[in-house]
Scaffold this motif. Sequence first.
Motif, PDB file in Angstrom:
ATOM      1  N   VAL A 121       0.840  -1.205   0.000  1.00 47.13           N
ATOM      2  CA  VAL A 121       0.000   0.000   0.000  1.00 47.13           C
ATOM      3  C   VAL A 121       0.872   1.251   0.000  1.00 47.13           C
ATOM      4  O   VAL A 121       0.640   2.185  -0.773  1.00 47.13           O
ATOM      5  CB  VAL A 121      -0.971  -0.006   1.199  1.00 47.13           C
ATOM      6  CG1 VAL A 121      -1.617   1.346   1.389  1.00 47.13           C
ATOM      7  CG2 VAL A 121      -2.027  -1.079   1.013  1.00 47.13           C
ATOM      8  N   MET A 122       1.887   1.277   0.854  1.00 44.53           N
ATOM      9  CA  MET A 122       2.774   2.439   0.932  1.00 44.53           C
ATOM     10  C   MET A 122       3.574   2.611  -0.363  1.00 44.53           C
ATOM     11  O   MET A 122       3.762   3.735  -0.839  1.00 44.53           O
ATOM     12  CB  MET A 122       3.736   2.301   2.108  1.00 44.53           C
ATOM     13  CG  MET A 122       3.042   2.208   3.453  1.00 44.53           C
ATOM     14  SD  MET A 122       2.203   3.708   3.909  1.00 44.53           S
ATOM     15  CE  MET A 122       3.572   4.730   4.362  1.00 44.53           C
ATOM     16  N   LEU A 123       4.032   1.512  -0.957  1.00 41.58           N
ATOM     17  CA  LEU A 123       4.783   1.584  -2.204  1.00 41.58           C
ATOM     18  C   LEU A 123       3.906   2.122  -3.326  1.00 41.58           C
ATOM     19  O   LEU A 123       4.297   3.053  -4.044  1.00 41.58           O
ATOM     20  CB  LEU A 123       5.316   0.199  -2.577  1.00 41.58           C
ATOM     21  CG  LEU A 123       6.065   0.131  -3.901  1.00 41.58           C
ATOM     22  CD1 LEU A 123       7.477   0.669  -3.736  1.00 41.58           C
ATOM     23  CD2 LEU A 123       6.095  -1.280  -4.427  1.00 41.58           C
ATOM     24  N   LEU A 124       2.704   1.580  -3.473  1.00 42.66           N
ATOM     25  CA  LEU A 124       1.829   1.977  -4.574  1.00 42.66           C
ATOM     26  C   LEU A 124       1.201   3.344  -4.355  1.00 42.66           C
ATOM     27  O   LEU A 124       0.708   3.957  -5.302  1.00 42.66           O
ATOM     28  CB  LEU A 124       0.757   0.911  -4.801  1.00 42.66           C
ATOM     29  CG  LEU A 124       1.311  -0.441  -5.250  1.00 42.66           C
ATOM     30  CD1 LEU A 124       0.196  -1.469  -5.342  1.00 42.66           C
ATOM     31  CD2 LEU A 124       2.057  -0.326  -6.564  1.00 42.66           C
ATOM     32  N   ARG A 125       1.213   3.828  -3.129  1.00 45.30           N
ATOM     33  CA  ARG A 125       0.734   5.181  -2.857  1.00 45.30           C
ATOM     34  C   ARG A 125       1.650   6.223  -3.482  1.00 45.30           C
ATOM     35  O   ARG A 125       1.204   7.235  -4.014  1.00 45.30           O
ATOM     36  CB  ARG A 125       0.640   5.402  -1.341  1.00 45.30           C
ATOM     37  CG  ARG A 125       0.175   6.799  -0.950  1.00 45.30           C
ATOM     38  CD  ARG A 125       0.369   7.049   0.510  1.00 45.30           C
ATOM     39  NE  ARG A 125       1.810   7.127   0.781  1.00 45.30           N
ATOM     40  CZ  ARG A 125       2.321   7.330   1.979  1.00 45.30           C
ATOM     41  NH1 ARG A 125       1.534   7.427   3.027  1.00 45.30           N
ATOM     42  NH2 ARG A 125       3.614   7.400   2.151  1.00 45.30           N
ATOM     43  N   ASP A 126       2.958   5.958  -3.432  1.00 49.65           N
ATOM     44  CA  ASP A 126       3.944   6.935  -3.864  1.00 49.65           C
ATOM     45  C   ASP A 126       4.550   6.652  -5.244  1.00 49.65           C
ATOM     46  O   ASP A 126       5.184   7.518  -5.826  1.00 49.65           O
ATOM     47  CB  ASP A 126       5.088   7.013  -2.847  1.00 49.65           C
ATOM     48  CG  ASP A 126       4.603   7.499  -1.494  1.00 49.65           C
ATOM     49  OD1 ASP A 126       3.602   8.228  -1.444  1.00 49.65           O
ATOM     50  OD2 ASP A 126       5.226   7.142  -0.477  1.00 49.65           O
ATOM     51  N   TRP A 127       4.374   5.436  -5.754  1.00 52.28           N
ATOM     52  CA  TRP A 127       5.011   5.044  -7.001  1.00 52.28           C
ATOM     53  C   TRP A 127       3.998   4.425  -7.953  1.00 52.28           C
ATOM     54  O   TRP A 127       3.073   3.742  -7.540  1.00 52.28           O
ATOM     55  CB  TRP A 127       6.124   4.033  -6.751  1.00 52.28           C
ATOM     56  CG  TRP A 127       7.243   4.587  -5.935  1.00 52.28           C
ATOM     57  CD1 TRP A 127       7.339   4.608  -4.577  1.00 52.28           C
ATOM     58  CD2 TRP A 127       8.405   5.232  -6.423  1.00 52.28           C
ATOM     59  NE1 TRP A 127       8.501   5.211  -4.192  1.00 52.28           N
ATOM     60  CE2 TRP A 127       9.180   5.600  -5.308  1.00 52.28           C
ATOM     61  CE3 TRP A 127       8.888   5.513  -7.692  1.00 52.28           C
ATOM     62  CZ2 TRP A 127      10.396   6.254  -5.432  1.00 52.28           C
ATOM     63  CZ3 TRP A 127      10.103   6.160  -7.816  1.00 52.28           C
ATOM     64  CH2 TRP A 127      10.846   6.523  -6.687  1.00 52.28           C
ATOM     65  N   LYS A 128       4.201   4.655  -9.244  1.00 51.54           N
ATOM     66  CA  LYS A 128       3.375   4.040 -10.268  1.00 51.54           C
ATOM     67  C   LYS A 128       4.207   2.929 -10.915  1.00 51.54           C
ATOM     68  O   LYS A 128       5.365   3.140 -11.280  1.00 51.54           O
ATOM     69  CB  LYS A 128       2.963   5.069 -11.311  1.00 51.54           C
ATOM     70  CG  LYS A 128       2.030   4.520 -12.353  1.00 51.54           C
ATOM     71  CD  LYS A 128       1.278   5.574 -13.139  1.00 51.54           C
ATOM     72  CE  LYS A 128       2.146   6.436 -13.996  1.00 51.54           C
ATOM     73  NZ  LYS A 128       1.398   7.253 -14.960  1.00 51.54           N
ATOM     74  N   VAL A 129       3.620   1.735 -11.039  1.00 54.04           N
ATOM     75  CA  VAL A 129       4.317   0.592 -11.612  1.00 54.04           C
ATOM     76  C   VAL A 129       3.931   0.472 -13.083  1.00 54.04           C
ATOM     77  O   VAL A 129       2.754   0.442 -13.416  1.00 54.04           O
ATOM     78  CB  VAL A 129       3.947  -0.709 -10.862  1.00 54.04           C
ATOM     79  CG1 VAL A 129       4.673  -1.892 -11.460  1.00 54.04           C
ATOM     80  CG2 VAL A 129       4.246  -0.578  -9.383  1.00 54.04           C
ATOM     81  N   GLN A 130       4.938   0.428 -13.947  1.00 52.77           N
ATOM     82  CA  GLN A 130       4.709   0.262 -15.379  1.00 52.77           C
ATOM     83  C   GLN A 130       5.576  -0.882 -15.888  1.00 52.77           C
ATOM     84  O   GLN A 130       6.676  -1.104 -15.380  1.00 52.77           O
ATOM     85  CB  GLN A 130       5.080   1.539 -16.128  1.00 52.77           C
ATOM     86  CG  GLN A 130       4.274   2.739 -15.721  1.00 52.77           C
ATOM     87  CD  GLN A 130       4.835   4.015 -16.334  1.00 52.77           C
ATOM     88  OE1 GLN A 130       6.037   4.238 -16.340  1.00 52.77           O
ATOM     89  NE2 GLN A 130       3.941   4.843 -16.842  1.00 52.77           N
TER      90      GLN A 130
END
Length: 102
Positions: free
Chosen positions: A56-65
């Motif tokens: 949750v914390m990772l995806l809050r601040d970063w967008k995965v492509q």
Amino acid sequence: MPDYNPEHYPDPYAFKPSRWVGGSAVDNDHFVGFGHGPRACLGRKFSLTEGVCFLVMLLRDWKVQVDLKDGEDAESWRKRVMYDQINALSYLPPIPIRLTKR
């Protein structure tokens, strides 16, 4: 070790996160990553909760492509990463993705 038996998981090599939704699709006895019974891992609940919080914390601040090669489309990338690499090796190789700050 994951269970790739088609008797337990239809189409076991396909990436289908929906098979884990609802709880009725999977028998917990087929996945024993933390063990069962009196010798089960004491930190199981903490570890699972920590994993969810981390994502949750990772995806809050970063967008995965996905990191596509030249001329590659998303379906080709998925086949290359999810099928070709995993079936060819006995370990999970690095998955080519790109993280960009939100």
